[in-house]
Design a protein around this motif. Structure first.
Motif, PDB file in Angstrom:
ATOM      1  N   ASN A 168       4.773   1.270  -4.571  1.00 32.93           N
ATOM      2  CA  ASN A 168       4.044   1.622  -5.785  1.00 32.93           C
ATOM      3  C   ASN A 168       4.536   3.007  -6.215  1.00 32.93           C
ATOM      4  O   ASN A 168       4.797   3.874  -5.371  1.00 32.93           O
ATOM      5  N   ASN A 196       0.815  -1.212   0.000  1.00 33.11           N
ATOM      6  CA  ASN A 196       0.000   0.000   0.000  1.00 33.11           C
ATOM      7  C   ASN A 196       0.852   1.268   0.000  1.00 33.11           C
ATOM      8  O   ASN A 196       0.351   2.354  -0.282  1.00 33.11           O
ATOM      9  N   THR A 197       2.109   1.132   0.353  1.00 32.97           N
ATOM     10  CA  THR A 197       2.991   2.299   0.415  1.00 32.97           C
ATOM     11  C   THR A 197       3.307   2.771  -1.003  1.00 32.97           C
ATOM     12  O   THR A 197       3.733   1.992  -1.850  1.00 32.97           O
ATOM     13  N   THR A 198       3.089   4.055  -1.232  1.00 37.65           N
ATOM     14  CA  THR A 198       3.206   4.617  -2.585  1.00 37.65           C
ATOM     15  C   THR A 198       4.150   5.809  -2.580  1.00 37.65           C
ATOM     16  O   THR A 198       4.224   6.557  -1.599  1.00 37.65           O
ATOM     17  N   LYS A 200      -6.544   5.830  -5.991  1.00 35.46           N
ATOM     18  CA  LYS A 200      -5.912   4.658  -5.391  1.00 35.46           C
ATOM     19  C   LYS A 200      -6.237   4.517  -3.911  1.00 35.46           C
ATOM     20  O   LYS A 200      -5.806   3.564  -3.265  1.00 35.46           O
ATOM     21  N   ARG A 225      -5.207   6.021  -1.310  1.00 38.93           N
ATOM     22  CA  ARG A 225      -4.068   6.039  -0.395  1.00 38.93           C
ATOM     23  C   ARG A 225      -4.233   7.145   0.640  1.00 38.93           C
ATOM     24  O   ARG A 225      -4.753   8.223   0.353  1.00 38.93           O
ATOM     25  N   GLU A 227       0.654   7.005   4.109  1.00 39.80           N
ATOM     26  CA  GLU A 227       1.217   5.901   3.332  1.00 39.80           C
ATOM     27  C   GLU A 227       2.045   6.398   2.148  1.00 39.80           C
ATOM     28  O   GLU A 227       2.537   5.597   1.363  1.00 39.80           O
ATOM     29  N   LEU A 228       2.191   7.711   2.056  1.00 42.07           N
ATOM     30  CA  LEU A 228       2.824   8.297   0.872  1.00 42.07           C
ATOM     31  C   LEU A 228       4.225   8.831   1.153  1.00 42.07           C
ATOM     32  O   LEU A 228       4.457   9.508   2.158  1.00 42.07           O
TER      33      LEU A 228
END
Length: 393
Positions: free
Chosen positions: A214, A183-185, A250, A252, A256-257
């Motif tokens: 991602n 899930n980390t983008t 997405k 997010r 998580e970014l």
């Protein structure tokens, strides 16, 4: 180098012009002084002394048996001789004063002309956004051709994304999923040259994807397959549109970014980080590579003497220094000491000014990699460890 050349040409022009005018200056000066002499009652004596060489007479030394020349003169002749000496002294001082003033004048004139030329070059011949369109790309690129671009990347799985901004501009990007469905983008904001398909960027995508991230990479307006034209405002708005797409499409969360900015893209990343912090939703981490304090500061580094003209005529500002203290994100910053485009000191200044927590704030540098060289091993190792640590915080 250009600045040194301008400086040298200015001084040479000043010296040549001042001495070319020197003879005319001397004639004008001496003519005025001689006319003043003729107006006095002792003019004939003074002119005779000057014409026969007063200086030669002054250097003649008397012998022990000879009286000094001045001892044989009458009072009026001594006065006339003294006036002659004063006249010669004034000729010399006034002439060199005139030449010095003229030299300074011509130097300033040359400097101003050089500044005008530099301003015209900056305005007409150089663009701050040297975009590469999709039509400039090739079916394939040699691995050592860093600036070649290709949209055929079988080893980088991707999904084409088109985002329509409020003004109708279409922003093209790639969604590159991680190898492990994380899930980390990471939002990737690239530099001013090339586009998302440039060969030297593909290497970075592979590295970041292999960290379990991602990626969303996108092109600014006028770059690659994005429509429109680039400007400071359109580049910043494209960054906002890309971030909004990641958050909405997405699903997010900002926590998580990671937001990465390289070179010019660092200004976009810092701007986005400051806006997210202001909304009380800071990024998990901010990654800066070859970051500048402002675009104007970076653009004027090769003209330390004429850099002020760049600040006057250069359109984009992109002042990261004014925002870096309001990001509230963990920070990883890399900068090479031999970066030929963005000074190392500018990166250091950003890092020291940032408000990132000390527990997740890391500075990495080396003294070998140039601005557009492949990602150094030292940076890869440090970034891998920092991302792994920051994910857990």
């Amino acid at each position: 180098m250009l600045d040194l050349l301008i400086w040298l040409v200015s001084w040479v022009s000043a010296v040549v012009c001042s001495f070319c005018c020197g003879s005319g200056t001397a004639s004008f000066l001496c003519g005025n002084e001689l006319r003043r002499c003729r107006a006095t009652e002792d003019s004939q004596v003074i002119l005779r002394d000057v014409e026969e060489g007063v200086e030669a007479n002054e250097e003649k030394l008397p012998t022990a048996d000879e009286p000094h020349l001045e001892d044989t003169m009458g009072g009026e002749e001594k006065i006339a001789r003294a006036k002659g000496r004063e006249l010669v002294r004034r000729y010399s001082i006034s002439l060199w004063k005139r030449i010095a003033v003229r030299a300074l004048f011509y130097f300033l004139l040359s400097y101003i002309l050089a500044a005008i030329i530099v301003a015209l070059v900056v305005l007409v011949a150089y663009t701050p956004f040297p975009s590469v369109g999709s039509s400039d790309c090739k079916p394939s690129c040699a691995s050592n051709d860093a600036y070649c671009c290709t949209y055929l990347t079988p080893d980088v799985p991707k999904q084409d994304v088109y985002i329509t901004m409020d003004d109708g501009t279409s922003v093209h990007g790639w969604w590159i999923p991680s190898y492990n469905e994380s899930n980390t983008t990471l939002l990737y904001n690239h530099g001013s040259g090339g586009n998302i398909a440039s060969n030297y960027r593909l290497q970075r995508y592979r590295f970041l994807r292999n960290l379990g991230l991602n990626l969303f990479v996108y092109d600014y307006p006028g770059y690659g397959k994005s429509s429109g034209a680039s400007s400071e405002a359109s580049v910043m708005k494209a960054g906002e549109a890309a971030l909004d797409w990641v958050l909405r499409s997405k699903g997010r969360m900002p926590s998580e970014l990671f937001c990465l900015g390289r070179s010019m893209g660092s200004a976009v990343a810092v701007d986005l980080a400051a806006k997210m912090a202001r909304a009380q939703t800071p990024f998990r981490g901010l990654i800066l590579e070859s970051a500048f304090t402002s675009y104007k500061d970076a653009a004027s580094i090769n003209l330390p003497v004429l850099g002020w003209i760049v600040h006057l005529v250069w359109a984009p500002n992109m002042n990261s220094l004014s925002l870096i203290s309001r990001t509230r994100s963990c920070l990883f910053e890399y900068h090479s000491k031999v970066d030929e485009w963005v000074p190392y000191a500018q990166g250091e200044k950003l890092f020291s000014t940032s408000d990132s927590p000390a527990s997740c704030k890391e500075w990495v540098s080396d003294d070998k990699a140039r601005h557009d060289d492949p990602m150094p091993q030292a940076e890869q190792k440090a970034m891998r460890e920092w991302i792994s640590k920051t994910r857990l915080q």
